[in-house]
Design a protein around this motif. Sequence first.
Motif, PDB file in Angstrom:
ATOM      1  N   ALA A 119       0.844  -1.203   0.000  1.00 44.50           N
ATOM      2  CA  ALA A 119       0.000   0.000   0.000  1.00 44.50           C
ATOM      3  C   ALA A 119       0.875   1.249   0.000  1.00 44.50           C
ATOM      4  N   CYS A 120       0.624   2.145   0.933  1.00 37.32           N
ATOM      5  CA  CYS A 120       1.291   3.449   0.931  1.00 37.32           C
ATOM      6  C   CYS A 120       2.780   3.370   1.262  1.00 37.32           C
ATOM      7  N   ALA A 121       3.221   2.229   1.767  1.00 38.12           N
ATOM      8  CA  ALA A 121       4.644   2.018   2.046  1.00 38.12           C
ATOM      9  C   ALA A 121       5.356   1.344   0.876  1.00 38.12           C
ATOM     10  N   GLY A 122       4.623   1.082  -0.204  1.00 37.23           N
ATOM     11  CA  GLY A 122       5.150   0.263  -1.284  1.00 37.23           C
ATOM     12  C   GLY A 122       6.394   0.796  -1.955  1.00 37.23           C
ATOM     13  N   PHE A 123       6.444   2.108  -2.207  1.00 37.16           N
ATOM     14  CA  PHE A 123       7.590   2.642  -2.941  1.00 37.16           C
ATOM     15  C   PHE A 123       8.874   2.540  -2.129  1.00 37.16           C
ATOM     16  N   THR A 124       8.795   2.817  -0.827  1.00 39.03           N
ATOM     17  CA  THR A 124      10.004   2.709  -0.001  1.00 39.03           C
ATOM     18  C   THR A 124      10.435   1.252   0.129  1.00 39.03           C
ATOM     19  N   TYR A 125       9.478   0.347   0.227  1.00 43.62           N
ATOM     20  CA  TYR A 125       9.830  -1.073   0.180  1.00 43.62           C
ATOM     21  C   TYR A 125      10.531  -1.393  -1.131  1.00 43.62           C
ATOM     22  N   GLY A 126      10.002  -0.867  -2.236  1.00 46.42           N
ATOM     23  CA  GLY A 126      10.590  -1.130  -3.539  1.00 46.42           C
ATOM     24  C   GLY A 126      12.030  -0.646  -3.646  1.00 46.42           C
ATOM     25  N   LEU A 127      12.293   0.545  -3.130  1.00 41.86           N
ATOM     26  CA  LEU A 127      13.658   1.058  -3.143  1.00 41.86           C
ATOM     27  C   LEU A 127      14.588   0.175  -2.316  1.00 41.86           C
ATOM     28  N   ASN A 128      14.122  -0.276  -1.157  1.00 44.10           N
ATOM     29  CA  ASN A 128      14.954  -1.131  -0.317  1.00 44.10           C
ATOM     30  C   ASN A 128      15.222  -2.477  -0.983  1.00 44.10           C
ATOM     31  N   ILE A 129      14.222  -2.994  -1.697  1.00 41.29           N
ATOM     32  CA  ILE A 129      14.418  -4.232  -2.447  1.00 41.29           C
ATOM     33  C   ILE A 129      15.460  -4.025  -3.547  1.00 41.29           C
ATOM     34  N   ALA A 130      15.354  -2.909  -4.274  1.00 42.10           N
ATOM     35  CA  ALA A 130      16.327  -2.622  -5.337  1.00 42.10           C
ATOM     36  C   ALA A 130      17.733  -2.519  -4.776  1.00 42.10           C
ATOM     37  N   ASN A 131      17.870  -1.862  -3.646  1.00 43.08           N
ATOM     38  CA  ASN A 131      19.185  -1.752  -2.998  1.00 43.08           C
ATOM     39  C   ASN A 131      19.735  -3.134  -2.665  1.00 43.08           C
TER      40      ASN A 131
ATOM     41  N   GLY B 116      -1.872  -2.258   6.119  1.00 44.79           N
ATOM     42  CA  GLY B 116      -1.059  -3.364   6.647  1.00 44.79           C
ATOM     43  C   GLY B 116      -1.269  -3.672   8.126  1.00 44.79           C
ATOM     44  N   LEU B 117      -1.097  -2.705   9.009  1.00 44.53           N
ATOM     45  CA  LEU B 117      -0.494  -1.391   8.768  1.00 44.53           C
ATOM     46  C   LEU B 117       1.012  -1.555   8.629  1.00 44.53           C
ATOM     47  N   ALA B 118       1.518  -1.351   7.441  1.00 40.21           N
ATOM     48  CA  ALA B 118       2.924  -1.573   7.133  1.00 40.21           C
ATOM     49  C   ALA B 118       3.663  -0.255   7.015  1.00 40.21           C
ATOM     50  N   TYR B 119       4.977  -0.305   7.241  1.00 38.24           N
ATOM     51  CA  TYR B 119       5.808   0.886   7.056  1.00 38.24           C
ATOM     52  C   TYR B 119       7.175   0.479   6.532  1.00 38.24           C
ATOM     53  N   ALA B 120       7.835   1.414   5.854  1.00 37.04           N
ATOM     54  CA  ALA B 120       9.211   1.217   5.418  1.00 37.04           C
ATOM     55  C   ALA B 120       9.862   2.591   5.290  1.00 37.04           C
ATOM     56  N   SER B 121      11.100   2.671   5.740  1.00 40.71           N
ATOM     57  CA  SER B 121      11.841   3.934   5.646  1.00 40.71           C
ATOM     58  C   SER B 121      13.120   3.726   4.846  1.00 40.71           C
TER      59      SER B 121
END
Length: 326
Positions: free
Chosen positions: A113-125, A314-319
């Motif tokens: 959800a709303c944390a998806g893009f930051t999760y995506g960046l961390n996955i790419a890293n 989620g409630l999910a979060y990623a930084s």
Amino acid sequence: MNSFAKITAQGSYVPEQIMDNHDFENIVDTSDEWIQQRTGIVERRITKEDEYTSDISYKAVLDLQEKYQVDLSDVDMIVNATLTADYKTPSVASYVQAKLELENAGAIDINAACAGFTYGLNIANGLITSGQNKKVLVIGAETLSKITDYKDRGTCILFGDGAGAFLVEYSEDETSFVASDAGSDGKKGHNLYCSELSEAMFDEALENPGFIVQNGRGVYKWAVGNVPRIIEQTLNKANYTKEDLDWFVPHSANARMIESICDKSGIARDKALKSLEYYGNTSSATIPLAIDLAVKENKIKKGDLVLLVGFGGGLAYASTLIKWTL
């Protein structure tokens, strides 16, 4: 040999159709003043009936390519963050891969959800620093208008459509990524959901199947109570303090929420980059759209320390704490 991940390009796309606050005055019991006072939103973009998440994802990548004149022919992975995929399968990322004709690229969707893009960046890293991939497109895109109930005053005023994309590449001598954190409080997942199921998944019966259902107060309370802790944890991992930050990019859910998070965290409000005023809450797209706006306004400079914090369903979060490398 060192293996670092570096952000080398960014882009965005929003649909042409504008839905402003006055439009809602003819739909539900509300007003422009009421919406702005409580959310900070003035207008949002809405996709056409035949315009889907894969379409706007692709257009965000084209914008990235045009702005930075990057070669995408050797992209080897696409990570598309969305909760509004065109189909259950194939993935949105697979459609983007096809549109870009990237024969050697892997493709996955992620739903945080709303944390998806930051999760995506961390996955790419992680993919790049582990040596598995060398060039990753990370996309956050949503067509939330297609799952919004425009008779529900509590949610319909919030959501919009849009997409943002980053290109993350292998580098031997420079990294964009400093520190990250992630987690979830699944017990509170009933505060924000969208389901087509007929049976209950949580402790209470599901409401309004097929549309977003949100307990705004519950999400607000959780975010204001937890995001300051997430900010501190992420900064501590890299021995930075809030005073070291040049920019703070939270999920653009609600302007009042962001102000409360800043005040509780001790971060100056004018350091918070937002995209909600003219785009609304675009879930996984809010953070890349906020950064895109800041780049266009010449706010973000090369070398700036920028903290991204996504949070939501989620409630999910990623930084993700990054050094801006563009």
